[in-house]
Motif scaffolding. Structure first.
Motif, mmCIF file in Angstrom:
data_model
loop_
_atom_site.group_PDB
_atom_site.id
_atom_site.type_symbol
_atom_site.label_atom_id
_atom_site.label_comp_id
_atom_site.label_asym_id
_atom_site.label_seq_id
_atom_site.Cartn_x
_atom_site.Cartn_y
_atom_site.Cartn_z
ATOM 1 N N GLY A 167 0.820 -1.206 0.000
ATOM 2 C CA GLY A 167 0.000 0.000 0.000
ATOM 3 C C GLY A 167 0.853 1.254 0.000
ATOM 4 N N ILE A 168 1.930 1.232 0.793
ATOM 5 C CA ILE A 168 2.848 2.374 0.833
ATOM 6 C C ILE A 168 3.513 2.564 -0.526
ATOM 7 N N ILE A 169 3.941 1.457 -1.137
ATOM 8 C CA ILE A 169 4.591 1.532 -2.450
ATOM 9 C C ILE A 169 3.633 2.098 -3.493
ATOM 10 N N THR A 170 2.377 1.682 -3.440
ATOM 11 C CA THR A 170 1.388 2.171 -4.402
ATOM 12 C C THR A 170 1.182 3.671 -4.249
ATOM 13 N N VAL A 171 1.142 4.156 -3.017
ATOM 14 C CA VAL A 171 1.010 5.600 -2.778
ATOM 15 C C VAL A 171 2.218 6.354 -3.332
ATOM 16 N N VAL A 172 3.426 5.813 -3.094
ATOM 17 C CA VAL A 172 4.643 6.455 -3.607
ATOM 18 C C VAL A 172 4.625 6.501 -5.134
ATOM 19 N N VAL A 173 4.199 5.387 -5.748
ATOM 20 C CA VAL A 173 4.117 5.355 -7.219
ATOM 21 C C VAL A 173 3.124 6.405 -7.718
ATOM 22 N N PHE A 174 2.006 6.559 -7.012
ATOM 23 C CA PHE A 174 1.014 7.565 -7.409
ATOM 24 C C PHE A 174 1.604 8.970 -7.332
ATOM 25 N N LEU A 175 2.398 9.230 -6.280
ATOM 26 C CA LEU A 175 3.020 10.542 -6.132
ATOM 27 C C LEU A 175 4.074 10.791 -7.213
ATOM 28 N N LEU A 176 4.730 9.703 -7.661
ATOM 29 C CA LEU A 176 5.776 9.817 -8.682
ATOM 30 C C LEU A 176 5.243 9.571 -10.084
ATOM 31 N N ALA A 177 3.933 9.456 -10.229
ATOM 32 C CA ALA A 177 3.345 9.010 -11.489
ATOM 33 C C ALA A 177 3.776 9.879 -12.669
ATOM 34 N N ASP A 178 3.757 11.197 -12.505
ATOM 35 C CA ASP A 178 4.098 12.079 -13.619
ATOM 36 C C ASP A 178 5.560 11.910 -14.031
ATOM 37 N N ARG A 179 6.431 11.759 -13.049
ATOM 38 C CA ARG A 179 7.850 11.568 -13.357
ATOM 39 C C ARG A 179 8.086 10.223 -14.049
ATOM 40 N N LEU A 180 7.361 9.194 -13.637
ATOM 41 C CA LEU A 180 7.489 7.893 -14.289
ATOM 42 C C LEU A 180 6.979 7.951 -15.725
ATOM 43 N N THR A 181 5.900 8.696 -15.925
ATOM 44 C CA THR A 181 5.378 8.858 -17.287
ATOM 45 C C THR A 181 6.397 9.541 -18.177
ATOM 46 N N VAL A 182 7.049 10.583 -17.646
ATOM 47 C CA VAL A 182 8.080 11.291 -18.421
ATOM 48 C C VAL A 182 9.282 10.381 -18.662
ATOM 49 N N ALA A 183 9.685 9.629 -17.623
ATOM 50 C CA ALA A 183 10.814 8.701 -17.792
ATOM 51 C C ALA A 183 10.514 7.671 -18.874
ATOM 52 N N GLY A 184 9.235 7.311 -19.010
ATOM 53 C CA GLY A 184 8.849 6.365 -20.045
ATOM 54 C C GLY A 184 9.011 6.902 -21.451
ATOM 55 N N LEU A 185 9.228 8.202 -21.598
ATOM 56 C CA LEU A 185 9.451 8.808 -22.915
ATOM 57 C C LEU A 185 10.913 8.763 -23.323
ATOM 58 N N GLY A 186 11.788 8.356 -22.396
ATOM 59 C CA GLY A 186 13.209 8.249 -22.710
ATOM 60 C C GLY A 186 14.055 9.221 -21.917
ATOM 61 N N ALA A 187 15.350 8.893 -21.820
ATOM 62 C CA ALA A 187 16.266 9.701 -21.015
ATOM 63 C C ALA A 187 16.406 11.117 -21.559
ATOM 64 N N ASP A 188 16.523 11.274 -22.878
ATOM 65 C CA ASP A 188 16.734 12.598 -23.466
ATOM 66 C C ASP A 188 15.546 13.526 -23.211
ATOM 67 N N VAL A 189 14.342 13.008 -23.426
ATOM 68 C CA VAL A 189 13.145 13.819 -23.199
ATOM 69 C C VAL A 189 13.046 14.206 -21.727
ATOM 70 N N ALA A 190 13.292 13.237 -20.828
ATOM 71 C CA ALA A 190 13.200 13.510 -19.395
ATOM 72 C C ALA A 190 14.176 14.595 -18.976
ATOM 73 N N ARG A 191 15.412 14.503 -19.456
ATOM 74 C CA ARG A 191 16.416 15.508 -19.074
ATOM 75 C C ARG A 191 16.073 16.881 -19.646
ATOM 76 N N ASN A 192 15.523 16.896 -20.844
ATOM 77 C CA ASN A 192 15.203 18.176 -21.480
ATOM 78 C C ASN A 192 14.130 18.968 -20.734
ATOM 79 N N ILE A 193 13.252 18.258 -20.026
ATOM 80 C CA ILE A 193 12.205 18.968 -19.289
ATOM 81 C C ILE A 193 12.496 19.028 -17.791
ATOM 82 N N GLY A 194 13.748 18.707 -17.418
ATOM 83 C CA GLY A 194 14.185 18.911 -16.050
ATOM 84 C C GLY A 194 13.985 17.758 -15.091
ATOM 85 N N VAL A 195 13.715 16.561 -15.589
ATOM 86 C CA VAL A 195 13.541 15.392 -14.728
ATOM 87 C C VAL A 195 14.862 14.633 -14.639
#
Length: 299
Positions: A167-195
Motif C-alpha cells: 500500500g505504501i509503495i502504491t502511494v509512492v508510485v502515485f506521487l511519482l506518477a508524472d515523473r514515471l510517465t516522463v521517464a517512459g518517454l526516454g532519457a533525453d526527453v526527461a532531461r530536457n524537461i528537467g527530470v
C-alpha cells in the motif's frame, strides 16, 4: 466463503468456530491475494514505463528469480532468520537483479522489443539454475519448491501482514506518477524537461525490488501478472501512469482472486496453486500480445 471448510453466511452468524476460521484463515488469505495482486501488477507497470517495453515484469526480467536466490541464501546462512530479515535480503537481491538487467539492456543493440523480455528470461534462467544447484547442494530443494509454487493455502493471520507495505509503495508510485510517465518517454526527453532520469529509474527499481521481495517471501512466485494487467489497461486507457494506476491495482487484485477461486474449485477438496492457473492464463495472453504486436508491425 470458498474452501475445504464449509462456511455459509448463516453458519458464520451462528457458529463461533466458523467465525474463528473465517477471521483466522479466509480473511487474511483474501487480503493477501488482493495485496499480492496489487504488488505484482504495479511492479509490472513501473518496469514497463522505465524500460519502455510492454513485455517486461518481475518474472520476465529475472527480478523474481533473484529474490528467490536471496531467500535461499538467507536459508543457508541463517536458517532461523525472521520473515523481516528474509524480506530485506530478498528485496536486496531483487534490486541487484533489476540493476543487472538494466545494465545489460544498455549494452545490447535492441532491434525488436521482444529481445528485452528474452534477455530477462535468459538471465532469470541462469539465476534459477544457480538457485536449484545451491538448493540441491544444501538439501533445501523442498523449501525452494514451496517458494516456486506461489500458493496461498498456508496464509493465516499473522503471516500476511508484511504485504501491507505494498500500500505504501502504491502511494509512492502515485506521487511519482508524472515523473514515471516522463521517464517512459526516454532519457533525453526527461532531461530536457528537467527530470532527473537516473534518479527516477533508481527509485523505481527500489520500489519494484521491495514489492517483489516482500511478495516472494510471503506468497512465492506469481508469473505474468505484472505483464498482462498493465497491458490490458494500457490498451484501453493509454499510457498515463497516474490515471492507470487505480485500474491496474483493481484488475490485478481481481485477476489473482479469480485464479485462486479456479484453483480451489476445479479439483476440490484439493487445490491447484495460484501460480499454475496464473501461469497458464498469463502464457496465453503473452502469446496473444506478441502476435498482436507482430500484426501491427507488418501493417
Amino acid at each position: 466463503m470458498t474452501g475445504g471448510y464449509d462456511i455459509t453466511l448463516s453458519r458464520l452468524l451462528e457458529d463461533p468456530d466458523a467465525r474463528e476460521m473465517f477471521l483466522i484463515s479466509r480473511v487474511p488469505r483474501t487480503l493477501a491475494l488482493v495485496l499480492a495482486g496489487i504488488a505484482m501488477s504495479v511492479s509490472g507497470l513501473i518496469m514497463q514505463m522505465v524500460t519502455q517495453n510492454r513485455f517486461v515484469e518481475p518474472t520476465t526480467t529475472g527480478t523474481a528469480q533473484w529474490a528467490g536466490l536471496g531467500i535461499l541464501v538467507t536459508l543457508i546462512v541463517t536458517p532461523g532468520a525472521t520473515p523481516l530479515t528474509r524480506m530485506i535480503v530478498a528485496s536486496f537481491f531483487a534490486m541487484i537483479g533489476s540493476l543487472v538487467f538494466l545494465a545489460v539492456l544498455r549494452r545490447v543493440a535492441l532491434r525488436s522489443s521482444l529481445i528485452v523480455p528474452l534477455i530477462g528470461i535468459m538471465l532469470g534462467a541462469v539465476v534459477s539454475a544457480v538457485t536449484v544447484y545451491l538448493a540441491a547442494t544444501f538439501n533445501l530443494l523442498q523449501s525452494m519448491s514451496a517458494w516456486r509454487s506461489g500458493g496461498f493455502s498456508g496464509i493465516v493471520r499473522g503471516h500476511y501482514e508484511p504485504l501491507w507495505v505494498v500500500g505504501i509503495i502504491t502511494v509512492v508510485v502515485f506521487l511519482l506518477a508524472d515523473r514515471l510517465t516522463v521517464a517512459g518517454l526516454g532519457a533525453d526527453v526527461a532531461r530536457n524537461i528537467g527530470v532527473n532520469y537516473e534518479r527516477v529509474v533508481l527509485l523505481a527499481t527500489v520500489l519494484v525490488a521491495v514489492a517483489t521481495g516482500v511478495t516472494s517471501v510471503v506468497v512465492g512466485f506469481l508469473p505474468f501478472l505484472g505483464l498482462i494487467v498493465p497491458n490490458i489497461v494500457s490498451m484501453l486507457r493509454g499510457d498515463n501512469v497516474r490515471g492507470n494506476l487505480p485500474w491496474v491495482a483493481a484488475l490485478g487484485a481481481a485477476l489473482i482472486l479469480a485464479c485462486d477461486l479456479v484453483g480451489r474449485t476445479v479439483v476440490a477438496p484439493m487445490e491447484i496453486p495460484v501460480s499454475v492457473v496464473l501461469g497458464a492464463i498469463g502464457a496465453a495472453i503473452f502469446i496473444a500480445l506478441v502476435l498482436r504486436q507482430r500484426r501491427h508491425a507488418r501493417v
